[in-house]
Structures are given as C-alpha cells and as structure tokens.
Design a protein around this motif. Sequence first.
Motif, PDB file in Angstrom:
ATOM      1  N   ASP A 296       0.829  -1.210   0.000  1.00 44.51           N
ATOM      2  CA  ASP A 296       0.000   0.000   0.000  1.00 44.51           C
ATOM      3  C   ASP A 296       0.859   1.255   0.000  1.00 44.51           C
ATOM      4  N   ILE A 299       2.691   1.717  -3.378  1.00 45.87           N
ATOM      5  CA  ILE A 299       1.779   2.222  -4.407  1.00 45.87           C
ATOM      6  C   ILE A 299       1.507   3.708  -4.187  1.00 45.87           C
ATOM      7  N   ARG A 305       3.720   0.575  -9.410  1.00 44.85           N
ATOM      8  CA  ARG A 305       2.542   0.921 -10.202  1.00 44.85           C
ATOM      9  C   ARG A 305       1.410  -0.057  -9.891  1.00 44.85           C
ATOM     10  N   PRO A 306       0.182   0.442  -9.803  1.00 46.51           N
ATOM     11  CA  PRO A 306      -0.935  -0.462  -9.498  1.00 46.51           C
ATOM     12  C   PRO A 306      -1.007  -1.660 -10.436  1.00 46.51           C
ATOM     13  N   GLU A 310      -0.844  -5.968  -9.208  1.00 43.32           N
ATOM     14  CA  GLU A 310      -2.028  -6.826  -9.241  1.00 43.32           C
ATOM     15  C   GLU A 310      -1.703  -8.269  -8.852  1.00 43.32           C
TER      16      GLU A 310
END
Length: 325
Positions: A296, A299, A305-306, A310
């Motif tokens: 968290d 990011i 990068r989000p 993933e």
Amino acid sequence: MSAPLRPRAAAPRAADVPSSGAASGAPLSFPRTLTVGVVGAGRVGAVLGAALAAAGHRVVATTDGSGASRARTALLLPRVSRRSAADVARAATDLLLVAVPDDALAGVVAGLADGGALRPGQVVAHVSGAHGLAVLAPAVAAGARPLALHPAMTFTGTPDDLARLAGISYGVTAPAELRPLAARLVADLGGVPEWIGEADRPLYHAALAHGANHLVTLVNEAADRLRDAGVAQPEKVLAPLLRAALENALRLGDDALTGPVSRGDAGTVERHLARLAATAPESVAPYLALARRTADRAIAAGRLRPVDAESLLGVLAGIRREVAA
C-alpha cells in the motif's frame, strides 16, 4: 520523500488541556532548584530522578520496592532516602514524579490524593506516554498542578541510560501556566519538548509502541527465521542490513523501500509464504500484514505501479483466504 508530507500539527492551545486551577493561565514562578520526590523506582523513575539530581535539583525521596528496585536506587540515587509513596509525596514540596506502570497510574494518584499526601501548588508529573492530564484529576482536585512528561526512549535502568537522554524528545502535555516549567525540566534533562494535545496522547503513544516495540519483535522474528535457514549467528547478518534500513527509512521515508514487495515480485513473495507456512506457520500472518501494508505504501509513494501490483496483491489475498479457512 515520495509520499507528501502532512503539515505539522500546531502545539496544543491552552484550551486543549484541562486547567490546573490557575486563575489566569499566566506562567507560574518556581525556584531554580526544585525539591523532588519519585514514586516508582523502576527503570524510568530511577533514571529520571538521577538525571534531575545531576541537573542540580534536590531529589529527597523515592519509594521502596523489590530487590531490583533497591539495587537500582542504590546505584543511581545512593543518597536518596526510601520511603512510602505518601511520605515521598509529602517530602516533594515542588515536584512529585510518578513513574508507575500505565494501568497503575490512576490508582496511585487517587490514593495519594485521598490520603492527603498532596499539597496545593505542588506539581505532580507522570511519565506515561499513554496518559495525559485527565488521569491526574484527583491531584488537581487536591490543589496540585498536573504535568504529563514522557521520555521517548527505552530504558534499562542502568547508568548507561543517562547518556542516552541527551537530545531525546519528551511528549509533554501541560496547562498553559506550566509550559515554561515543563520546557525548563525537559531542558534540564537534556531533551526537546514535543507538545502533545490531551486527545492525541493515545495516538502519540501508539506510534512509539508501533515503532519501537514492534521493531524488537520484527528483528527477533527475522533472526529466528535465519536460524531456521541454518545461519549460526543471525545478528551478524542482520546488523548492517537493519542499521542501513533504519537510517534510510528515517532519512528518505518511503523512498527507502526495497525488496520483492516494492518491486511487485509476486512469485518471490509466494515462495516466501509457502516456506514460512511449512517451517514457521506463526510467522505467516505477520508477514502477510506487513507485506500488504508495504505494498500500500509503495503504491501511494509511486514506487510500485498499481498494474504491477495486481499479481502481488492477488498472492497476498489468496494466502489470506487459505489461512482464514
């Protein structure tokens, strides 16, 4: 730092802390040399008493206690008499320092007030990080003046602690009229005051406990897992790494993040978790919690990068479901 800095909160106003009963809030006058008593001869009380004595204050009495407490006071306060808590309070005409465990503080203060051991105008200060001035309400009702004075430091109760006091911060909550005295006491102890509002004391203390106490747990967890991996002296492996990581974190904030989570290396994290589950299942939950919080922060800081996160977040979520099942 990558993450934006939040504006520093202003020092609490006089209205943020309970009044000690002074008529106008004007600064009060105290002698340069204070007559001091210490209730609680634990690691913190004995060391702060010795530091106040070294600064020129007259420490006249401390409470008796266990064999360890007696040895500590004999070493740090050799010329100070040991008395009952009530007698210490009566002897401390200027400043009574109450250094007892957090959960015992309210009862000790109430007992001293109910027993008539406190006097009007006397300053009653506690060293708890978790409490502010509300816990001193019985002392205020007896005419005493309240002060919360918490040293942001870990203590061993030995003379080595005296050197560690130089330059540390003190979380201080005080009525407006006691602020000059509080600032002087902190300066006498070689420290720097951080003014904490009454309502913010639990958050202040939670931050310190989260950083210091949990750091000890984290370091020992890492050492245990290195032993499991066959490392005979894990402290030699960890010492330079952890010192560098701490220094970088304090200097760079989230820009100091490194490792598989900050890179989004889902496969590496998955292998970590599988081996932990097989070797030390009690370490899986804390690893997951810290890995998710690290992700968290990475990011939010723009270091991960989000889209690259993933797969990693999927691994963490999947393991969580297995653990919960």
